[in-house]
Design a protein around this motif. Sequence first.
Motif, PDB file in Angstrom:
ATOM      1  N   TYR A 179      -8.711 -37.325  94.525  1.00  0.00           N
ATOM      2  CA  TYR A 179      -8.986 -35.893  94.598  1.00  0.00           C
ATOM      3  C   TYR A 179      -7.693 -35.086  94.568  1.00  0.00           C
ATOM      4  CZ  TYR A 179     -13.883 -36.728  95.534  1.00  0.00           C
ATOM      5  OH  TYR A 179     -15.198 -37.105  95.424  1.00  0.00           O
ATOM      6  N   LEU A 180      -7.794 -33.966  93.912  1.00  0.00           N
ATOM      7  CA  LEU A 180      -6.690 -33.030  93.774  1.00  0.00           C
ATOM      8  C   LEU A 180      -7.000 -31.818  94.644  1.00  0.00           C
ATOM      9  CD1 LEU A 180      -4.120 -32.570  91.889  1.00  0.00           C
ATOM     10  CD2 LEU A 180      -5.640 -31.181  90.481  1.00  0.00           C
ATOM     11  N   LEU A 181      -6.075 -31.461  95.571  1.00  0.00           N
ATOM     12  CA  LEU A 181      -6.291 -30.302  96.418  1.00  0.00           C
ATOM     13  C   LEU A 181      -5.840 -29.058  95.665  1.00  0.00           C
ATOM     14  CD1 LEU A 181      -7.107 -29.141  99.168  1.00  0.00           C
ATOM     15  CD2 LEU A 181      -4.737 -29.499  99.925  1.00  0.00           C
ATOM     16  N   THR A 182      -6.752 -28.093  95.524  1.00  0.00           N
ATOM     17  CA  THR A 182      -6.445 -26.897  94.740  1.00  0.00           C
ATOM     18  C   THR A 182      -6.765 -25.634  95.533  1.00  0.00           C
ATOM     19  OG1 THR A 182      -8.654 -26.899  93.754  1.00  0.00           O
ATOM     20  CG2 THR A 182      -6.902 -28.056  92.556  1.00  0.00           C
ATOM     21  N   SER A 183      -6.077 -24.548  95.164  1.00  0.00           N
ATOM     22  CA  SER A 183      -6.325 -23.240  95.772  1.00  0.00           C
ATOM     23  C   SER A 183      -6.746 -22.284  94.659  1.00  0.00           C
ATOM     24  CB  SER A 183      -5.061 -22.735  96.468  1.00  0.00           C
ATOM     25  OG  SER A 183      -5.244 -21.428  96.964  1.00  0.00           O
ATOM     26  N   TRP A 184      -7.847 -21.496  94.903  1.00  0.00           N
ATOM     27  CA  TRP A 184      -8.412 -20.650  93.855  1.00  0.00           C
ATOM     28  C   TRP A 184      -8.573 -19.209  94.341  1.00  0.00           C
ATOM     29  CZ3 TRP A 184      -9.206 -22.610  89.046  1.00  0.00           C
ATOM     30  CH2 TRP A 184      -9.217 -23.990  88.938  1.00  0.00           C
ATOM     31  N   ARG A 185      -8.460 -18.301  93.358  1.00  0.00           N
ATOM     32  CA  ARG A 185      -8.826 -16.890  93.556  1.00  0.00           C
ATOM     33  C   ARG A 185      -9.813 -16.540  92.428  1.00  0.00           C
ATOM     34  NH1 ARG A 185      -5.086 -11.964  95.410  1.00  0.00           N
ATOM     35  NH2 ARG A 185      -5.582 -13.085  97.344  1.00  0.00           N
ATOM     36  N   ALA A 186     -10.984 -16.062  92.812  1.00  0.00           N
ATOM     37  CA  ALA A 186     -12.065 -15.869  91.804  1.00  0.00           C
ATOM     38  C   ALA A 186     -12.727 -14.502  91.956  1.00  0.00           C
ATOM     39  CB  ALA A 186     -13.106 -16.966  91.970  1.00  0.00           C
TER      40      ALA A 186
ATOM     41  N   PRO B 274       0.297 -21.927  82.705  1.00  0.00           N
ATOM     42  CA  PRO B 274       0.581 -23.140  83.499  1.00  0.00           C
ATOM     43  C   PRO B 274      -0.317 -23.237  84.718  1.00  0.00           C
ATOM     44  CG  PRO B 274       2.255 -21.482  83.903  1.00  0.00           C
ATOM     45  CD  PRO B 274       1.382 -20.928  82.823  1.00  0.00           C
ATOM     46  N   SER B 275      -0.978 -22.129  85.083  1.00  0.00           N
ATOM     47  CA  SER B 275      -1.910 -22.162  86.207  1.00  0.00           C
ATOM     48  C   SER B 275      -3.251 -22.691  85.740  1.00  0.00           C
ATOM     49  CB  SER B 275      -2.082 -20.759  86.795  1.00  0.00           C
ATOM     50  OG  SER B 275      -0.850 -20.252  87.278  1.00  0.00           O
ATOM     51  N   PHE B 276      -4.049 -23.173  86.695  1.00  0.00           N
ATOM     52  CA  PHE B 276      -5.384 -23.633  86.371  1.00  0.00           C
ATOM     53  C   PHE B 276      -6.255 -22.396  86.091  1.00  0.00           C
ATOM     54  CE2 PHE B 276      -4.739 -27.381  89.512  1.00  0.00           C
ATOM     55  CZ  PHE B 276      -3.848 -27.964  88.629  1.00  0.00           C
ATOM     56  N   MET B 277      -7.058 -22.438  85.004  1.00  0.00           N
ATOM     57  CA  MET B 277      -8.008 -21.368  84.716  1.00  0.00           C
ATOM     58  C   MET B 277      -9.365 -21.985  84.414  1.00  0.00           C
ATOM     59  SD  MET B 277      -5.990 -18.427  82.575  1.00  0.00           S
ATOM     60  CE  MET B 277      -4.736 -17.455  83.369  1.00  0.00           C
ATOM     61  N   LEU B 278     -10.406 -21.370  85.020  1.00  0.00           N
ATOM     62  CA  LEU B 278     -11.746 -21.931  84.913  1.00  0.00           C
ATOM     63  C   LEU B 278     -12.751 -20.766  84.858  1.00  0.00           C
ATOM     64  CD1 LEU B 278     -13.646 -24.450  85.085  1.00  0.00           C
ATOM     65  CD2 LEU B 278     -13.599 -24.130  87.577  1.00  0.00           C
TER      66      LEU B 278
ATOM     67  N   VAL C 188     -13.398 -10.401  95.367  1.00  0.00           N
ATOM     68  CA  VAL C 188     -12.391 -11.419  95.055  1.00  0.00           C
ATOM     69  C   VAL C 188     -12.458 -12.475  96.156  1.00  0.00           C
ATOM     70  CG1 VAL C 188      -9.943 -11.909  94.772  1.00  0.00           C
ATOM     71  CG2 VAL C 188     -10.923  -9.779  93.866  1.00  0.00           C
ATOM     72  N   ILE C 189     -12.677 -13.681  95.774  1.00  0.00           N
ATOM     73  CA  ILE C 189     -12.855 -14.774  96.729  1.00  0.00           C
ATOM     74  C   ILE C 189     -11.648 -15.720  96.653  1.00  0.00           C
ATOM     75  CG2 ILE C 189     -14.319 -16.683  97.440  1.00  0.00           C
ATOM     76  CD1 ILE C 189     -15.599 -13.946  97.762  1.00  0.00           C
ATOM     77  N   ASP C 190     -11.071 -16.071  97.835  1.00  0.00           N
ATOM     78  CA  ASP C 190     -10.010 -17.085  97.927  1.00  0.00           C
ATOM     79  C   ASP C 190     -10.593 -18.329  98.561  1.00  0.00           C
ATOM     80  OD1 ASP C 190      -7.920 -15.519  96.877  1.00  0.00           O
ATOM     81  OD2 ASP C 190      -7.661 -14.495  98.800  1.00  0.00           O
ATOM     82  N   ALA C 191     -10.292 -19.468  97.980  1.00  0.00           N
ATOM     83  CA  ALA C 191     -10.868 -20.713  98.516  1.00  0.00           C
ATOM     84  C   ALA C 191      -9.999 -21.908  98.120  1.00  0.00           C
ATOM     85  CB  ALA C 191     -12.284 -20.888  97.999  1.00  0.00           C
ATOM     86  N   GLU C 192     -10.147 -22.971  98.936  1.00  0.00           N
ATOM     87  CA  GLU C 192      -9.486 -24.244  98.616  1.00  0.00           C
ATOM     88  C   GLU C 192     -10.572 -25.264  98.305  1.00  0.00           C
ATOM     89  OE1 GLU C 192      -6.810 -25.593 101.642  1.00  0.00           O
ATOM     90  OE2 GLU C 192      -5.496 -23.837 101.507  1.00  0.00           O
TER      91      GLU C 192
ATOM     92  N   GLY D 154      -6.283 -20.921  89.597  1.00  0.00           N
ATOM     93  CA  GLY D 154      -5.937 -21.828  90.704  1.00  0.00           C
ATOM     94  C   GLY D 154      -4.582 -22.512  90.520  1.00  0.00           C
ATOM     95  N   VAL D 155      -4.133 -23.141  91.618  1.00  0.00           N
ATOM     96  CA  VAL D 155      -2.868 -23.915  91.607  1.00  0.00           C
ATOM     97  C   VAL D 155      -3.105 -25.239  92.340  1.00  0.00           C
ATOM     98  CG1 VAL D 155      -1.322 -21.921  91.488  1.00  0.00           C
ATOM     99  CG2 VAL D 155      -2.074 -22.763  93.714  1.00  0.00           C
ATOM    100  N   ASP D 156      -2.276 -26.186  92.037  1.00  0.00           N
ATOM    101  CA  ASP D 156      -2.316 -27.513  92.670  1.00  0.00           C
ATOM    102  C   ASP D 156      -1.587 -27.444  94.013  1.00  0.00           C
ATOM    103  OD1 ASP D 156      -2.259 -30.126  93.413  1.00  0.00           O
ATOM    104  OD2 ASP D 156      -1.266 -30.873  91.600  1.00  0.00           O
ATOM    105  N   LEU D 157      -2.312 -27.695  95.104  1.00  0.00           N
ATOM    106  CA  LEU D 157      -1.707 -27.692  96.443  1.00  0.00           C
ATOM    107  C   LEU D 157      -1.320 -29.087  96.917  1.00  0.00           C
ATOM    108  CD1 LEU D 157      -3.984 -25.203  98.424  1.00  0.00           C
ATOM    109  CD2 LEU D 157      -1.758 -24.763  97.380  1.00  0.00           C
ATOM    110  N   THR D 158      -1.614 -30.114  96.130  1.00  0.00           N
ATOM    111  CA  THR D 158      -1.412 -31.494  96.593  1.00  0.00           C
ATOM    112  C   THR D 158       0.044 -31.739  97.018  1.00  0.00           C
ATOM    113  OG1 THR D 158      -3.117 -32.210  95.047  1.00  0.00           O
ATOM    114  CG2 THR D 158      -1.708 -33.916  96.022  1.00  0.00           C
TER     115      THR D 158
END
Length: 568
Positions: A87-94, A13-17, A73-77, A105-109
């Motif tokens: 635009y969709l506000l998202t939070s990522w860990r890569a 259910p989380s965003f994966m890229l 490991v990078i955290d970013a919005e 990532g997850v949807d922060l909107t």
Amino acid sequence: MGLTFDRFFELSPSFMLVVDLDGRIVAINGALLEALGQGEAELRGRSIAELLHPDDVEASAMARRQAGSGGKVIDAERRMRRRDGTYLLTSWRATAEDGLIYSVGVDLTQSRRIERLNQEAQALAKVGGFERDLERGERYWTPETYRLLEVSPEADVGLETMLQRLAPSQQQVLMQAMAAAQTTGQPAEVTVEWRRLDGSLRFLRVVVHTEVKDGRPSRVVGALQDVTNLRLAEQAHQDSEERYRALYERTPAMLHSIDREGRLIYVSDRWLEILGYTRAEVIGRRSTEFLTEASRTYAREVVLPEFLRTGRCEDVEYQFLTKDGRVVDVLLSATSERDEAGEVRQSLAVLADVTEKKRADAALLASLQEKEVLLKEVHHRVKNNLQVITSLLSLQAQRVDSTSAAILIDAQNRVRAMAQVHERLYLSADLARVDFGAYLDELLLELRRALHRPGVEVIGRAPGLHLSVETAIPCGLIINELVGNALKHAFPDGRPGKVEVELVAAGPGLVLTVEDNGIGSPDPRGRGTMGWRLVERLVGQLGGTVELRSPPGTMVRVQFRSAQGPTS
């Protein structure tokens, strides 16, 4: 778990890229595709920069270089563009591995919208929140807390900052509340006076809760609210209530108020003074407890049900009992205050102490009754004395010649006419006025008996008239003379006939008519006779006029004003 990576990637259910180091899309899962409104075939192989907000493109490229160079490991919005251009506000860990960058990532909107709404709501309500993690030594304040305490978010401040702006007594209040929260494990609430930087005074309500772990405080969380306006309104209401209560209690009149259960909630000092109680002895008790038994029954069965229905009452007669058992007569008038449902919430009653007035009225009534008895006795004695005179005249008439006897009989009839007025007053409940209709019937009956004219009908009418003594006596004497003269002279040789007497009201005065159908007279005034001279003098006494007509028959009409006006 038996699932391949590809299957896990697709079902998450989380965003994966997955992108390469140049930022080209290698794989994208269904959750992200659905959020962006895009298809996988459209995006695979395209640059991730095409999906980012222009302001985020450079930051994204730098993050890829950092992740690729050292496996960090990078955290970013990031703001990612949907198909519709929003635009969709998202939070990522890569992190990077084998030349690819894997991101989750997850949807922060929605969460950011809620966070912003909370901040706006806190600002509107002037409520701030704070948290202190005692184990980690970390602190968090909401933006509204910084605003309320007039502290910059960049400043390194804590509880001490707040304490410095409180008076020593207020510091103690706050610390006691926090200690109570720690001891009881329950939230504690306190309102303190807070001095702003400009010197103005504000009121802050503080709610604090301390979490305890292994017997030691581990976390403190709470809220601040600026309640200055509420506190000032409460103070104004309290001041108004105190002024109203002082005015109510000091008013020099008996006042009391009851609630919907009939219990006293306010009483004035005058109320307490007259009934002899203290305020502590009466507040909360039913008002009917202070009434006599008869008044209590009347209040419960009649007055209170009607008052609860209409919300008012006027001049209700009650008898109150003082503390020492004396009876106080009052007239009570009351109005009510109703709630939203229309039910009586409380009353305001004004009580007039009429005890002395009722005593004075009773004394006056007793005096009047005594005077009525005395006046009746006077009328009775005058009547008796006049009857003695008529009896003496009757005896004397038996011992003289016929001419002298006729004169004495005329005098006897005149005295009897006056005596009958006093007899009527003696028998009447009204000692000031005579029922002239009843008096006229008796007067004419006595004249027929005295002059014995069986063939002559005598009719009298005075419908509903009540005359004063000053009017009734001369009027009766006039009727006595005119009717007596008609019975003696209008029907010679026993001829039959009729004499009619009528007294009626005419405007402010009266009209008396005496008329017969006898032989009449060319000189109806009978000039020179004593009877007619007496009639003229009596008419003059009444301030009236006389009209005569004869023949045929004789008619005499007298118009005059009653001394006090006729009543019917």
